[in-house]
Enzyme design. Structure first.
Site: not given
Ligand code: PAF
Length: 295
Positions: A52, A162, A201
């Site tokens: 991120h 991304g 994540s």
């Protein structure tokens, strides 16, 4: 000269400016627009990692001001998926964004994005079908709906996503073009751990044994890509890679496919720009990854 004219340095110890309503987001954007500044948007679901932060850096390299959003979007999780368990860490995320000199955090609640009476779903045909779309029914409708809203709410010059979520990136490019949303969509290369595992994540869900097995997905993609570029049979090499992944400890390979890099239509060789995309399960954790293959 600073790459970000007019972007004031935050005072040491200052908190990241955070807004939670579309009205206050737009007021901030208007101030910057009046000052002639360009704006980059980094939409996220929080639990921020270096992938991120690479999006934030890419946005800073191109835009005067950078807005990050954090919204765990219920509409893109299926009924059996990890919406409740999805990692949430707004304070830590805000500290990371601040130390990366992000200008503004937009962190709306569910009621701000989906107020009572909300009844619209954005569906993108074609690129959202198959791959993750085939295995997560409704997922890309949820992504397309929330991203359309975030783009229209902030109206940045460029929004950054991304390449790890490569199908998502193509879906977002499609919906933005089809709906004449005046925002450029920029893809940013996947950030990896030293052993090749793509940052995600959801990597926090992996236990130590699974964490050791996980980089095998990227290794297989790289080996498979090289074999396909040498002209080896796509079907046979993919079948071999699937077997090796399971032998190495993956519980299940959900898909492993060669697709056209833009349309995501299946292709039988890498004579044009292609993408190898994979999703595989380690226990209850689903990993996805992809690499470019061919011209
Ligand atoms: O990639 C994500 O984090 C999410 O799918 C996105 C693009 C922020 C939409 O909720």
């Amino acid at each position: 000269m600073s790459a970000r004219p007019g972007a004031a340095e935050p005072a040491p110890g200052a908190l990241l400016e955070t807004v939670r309503t579309v009205v206050s987001l737009r007021a901030r954007v208007l101030d910057w627009r009046i000052g002639g500044q360009t704006i980059g948007l980094v939409p996220t679901m929080g639990a921020l990692h270096d992938g991120h932060l690479a999006l934030v850096r890419a946005a800073q390299a191109r835009c005067d001001r950078v807005i990050a959003t954090i919204f765990v979007n219920p509409a893109q999780f299926g009924p059996t998926e990890d919406f409740d368990a999805y990692p949430r860490a707004e304070e830590t995320d805000a500290a990371k964004l601040r130390s990366h000199k992000t200008d503004l955090l937009f962190a709306p609640g569910v009621g701000e994005i989906y107020p009572a009476g909300f009844a619209t779903t954005v569906h993108v045909a074609g690129v959202s079908e198959g791959l993750c779309g085939g295995h997560r029914p409704g997922h890309f409708d949820g992504v397309s709906t929330v991203v359309s809203k975030l783009l229209l709410q902030a109206l940045p010059d460029v929004a950054f996503f991304g390449e790890k979520d490569y199908q998502q990136l193509q879906v977002i490019k499609r919906v933005t073009a089809d709906m004449d949303i005046p925002v450029e969509i920029a893809g940013v290369p996947t950030v990896r751990e030293a052993d090749g595992l793509a940052l995600s994540s959801r990597n926090v869900y992996l236990d130590p044994r699974q964490r050791e097995i996980a980089p095998g997905l990227y290794r297989e993609l790289v080996a498979l890509g090289a074999a396909i570029e040498r002209g080896e049979s796509v079907g046979a090499t993919i079948a071999g890679a699937r077997r090796r992944l399971v032998d190495s400890g993956f519980d299940r390979v959900e898909y492993l496919e060669l697709r056209d890099a833009r349309s995501l239509a299946p292709v039988a060789d890498a004579s044009g720009p292609a993408r190898l995309l994979a999703a595989a399960w380690l226990g209850r954790t689903r990993l996805i990854d992809n690499i470019a293959v061919g011209a």
